[in-house]
Design a protein around this motif. Structure first.
Motif, short mmCIF file in Angstrom:
data_model
loop_
_atom_site.label_atom_id
_atom_site.label_comp_id
_atom_site.label_asym_id
_atom_site.label_seq_id
_atom_site.Cartn_x
_atom_site.Cartn_y
_atom_site.Cartn_z
N PRO A 94 0.84 -1.19 0.00
CA PRO A 94 0.00 0.00 0.00
C PRO A 94 0.89 1.25 0.00
N PRO A 95 0.39 2.44 -0.33
CA PRO A 95 -1.02 2.71 -0.61
C PRO A 95 -1.41 2.30 -2.04
N TRP B 192 -2.49 -2.26 4.86
CA TRP B 192 -3.33 -3.47 4.89
C TRP B 192 -4.22 -3.42 6.10
#
Ligand code: KG4
Ligand code: ZN
Length: 340
Positions: free
Chosen positions: A129-130, A149
Motif C-alpha cells: 500500500p497505498p 493493509w
C-alpha cells in the motif's frame, strides 16, 4: 510461532469454497458451485443455498485437503467469512469453521468477504500500500483507498446495481442464462463495441460513485425496440465497453485526486477480459487476482487471514464474532475488529 498453513472457508452466497495456503502460497482451492441449482430461478434462492452448503461442505473440505496433500491435523489455523452476504449461508461456513478450529484446538480468524477479494490479488506476490482497490462483483461495486493493509476508506460505491449484477441482468435479457457475466463477455468478443452508444453513467459527478441500473434499463429498452432479430453480440460488446469505461473512468479520477497510481481490481468482474486488457494498458501498476481466484472462493479468505497474522493483526475474541449480512468494509478497518 505464527501459523503458516491456513484453511479458509467462504459460503457468503452460492459457492462453497475451501482453500488452503502455506506461507502465502495457494496449495488448494476447491469451489462447489450451485449455479445449476439456482439457474431455473434466475437468481440465488437463499434457503436452498444454505441447505446445499451443508450438504457438500464435508466433501469440499476433503477435496481441499486432498488437493493440498495434507491431513486435517497439519492445518494450523482456520479462517471463515463472517460477512457480508446471505445470513443463512454465512452461518454455515462460519459455524463450520469455528467448530473445526475448536475441535482441533486451532486459532480461528473471521474474515470480511471483501477483504478476502482484495487478498486474492496476493496470490501472485505481495502488494505494498497505498493503492486504490476496485471491487466489482455480483453484490458489490466500490472503490477503496487502502492506506495500509487492514485500513480501508471507501471513496465511492454503486448507487444502485453492482457491476456484476448488471452483467447478469443484461445477460438474461439476451437469453444467456444465469449468472451470465462470463457468457456475455464471451459473446461480446464477436461484437462491435461501438455499435450502440449508451450514455456513460454519472459522467458529470464530482465524487467516485458508480451507477449501472440506468444502463441496464437502456439495454432493456433497446432490446424491446429491436424485436426478434437481436444483434446480440453487438449489444453485449457495447454494454461491456460502457461498463468497463465507467469503472475505469472513476478509477482514473480517483487516482488523479488522491495521487495514487497503483490499482488493485478484484471481485467476480475482475475475471472480465476487456476490463483486464484496458486496466493493464494504464500507465500504472495494476494487479488482478488469478482468474480462478476472481470469483468467490476459500483460498482468498485464507490469504486474507495469512496477511492479518503476518502483520500481527489477529482478531480479539474471534469466537464471539457472529455472521453479519450487512458489513461495511470500513467497520473492520482496525486490527482487532473492536466494535463488531
Ligand atoms: O465475486 P463473485 O463471485 O460473487 C459476489 O461476491 O458477488 O462475483 C460474481 C459476479 C457475477 O455477477 C458474475 O456474472 C460476474 O461476477 N462475472 C463476470 C465475469 N465472470 C464473472 N462479469 C463480467 N465478465 C466476466 N468474465
Ligand atoms: Zn464475492
Amino acid at each position: 510461532m505464527k501459523p503458516s498453513i491456513i484453511l479458509g472457508i467462504d459460503t457468503s452466497c452460492d459457492d462453497t469454497g475451501i482453500g488452503i495456503v502455506k506461507d502465502g502460497q495457494v496449495l488448494a482451492n476447491v469451489v462447489a458451485s450451485q449455479t445449476a441449482l439456482h439457474a431455473s430461478f434466475g437468481g440465488v434462492m437463499p434457503e436452498q443455498a444454505s441447505r446445499e452448503h451443508l450438504k457438500v461442505i464435508d466433501e469440499v473440505l476433503e477435496r481441499a485437503l486432498g488437493e493440498a496433500g495434507l491431513e486435517l491435523p497439519q492445518i494450523q489455523a482456520i479462517a471463515a467469512t463472517f460477512g457480508p452476504g446471505l445470513i443463512g449461508t454465512l452461518l454455515i461456513g462460519l459455524c463450520y469453521g469455528k467448530s473445526l478450529a475448536w475441535s482441533q484446538g486451532l486459532p480461528f480468524i473471521p474474515i470480511h468477504h471483501l477483504e478476502g477479494h482484495i487478498a486474492s490479488c496476493l496470490a501472485e506476490g505481495d502488494i505494498q500500500p497505498p493503492f486504490l482497490c476496485l471491487i466489482a462483483s455480483g453484490g458489490h461495486t466500490s472503490l477503496f483507498e487502502v492506506s495500509a493493509w487492514g485500513h480501508y476508506k471507501e471513496l465511492g460505491r454503486s448507487l444502485d446495481d453492482a457491476a456484476g449484477e448488471a452483467f447478469d441482468k443484461v445477460a438474461r435479457l439476451l437469453g444467456l442464462g444465469y449468472p451470465g457475466g462470463s457468457a456475455l463477455s464471451k459473446l461480446a468478443q464477436q461484437g462491435d463495441p461501438k455499435a450502440f452508444m449508451f450514455t456513460r453513467p454519472l459522467r458529470q459527478q464530482k465524487g467516485f460513485n458508480f451507477s449501472f441500473s440506468g444502463l441496464k434499463t437502456a439495454v432493456a429498452t433497446l432490446v424491446a425496440s429491436l424485436g426478434d432479430n437481436l444483434p446480440k453480440a453487438d449489444i453485449a460488446a457495447s454494454f461491456e465497453y460502457t461498463v468497463v469505461d465507467a469503472l475505469l473512468h472513476v478509477c482514473q479520477k480517483a487516482s488523479k485526486k488522491r495521487g495514487i497510481n497503483k490499482l488493485v481490481i478484484a471481485g467476480g468482474v475482475a475475471a472480465n477480459r476487456l476490463l483486464r486488457e484496458k486496466a493493464l494498458a494504464l500507465p500504472w501498476q495494476v494487479y488482478f487476482p488469478p482468474l480462478k481466484l476472481a470469483t468467490d472462493n476459500g483460498a482468498m479468505i485464507a490469504l486474507a487471514a495469512y496477511k492479518r497474522l503476518k502483520l500481527g493483526e489477529g482478531v480479539n475474541n474471534p469466537w464471539q464474532i457472529d455472521a453479519r449480512a450487512y458489513l461495511p468494509l470500513e467497520a473492520i478497518t482496525h486490527e482487532s475488529y473492536p466494535s463488531i
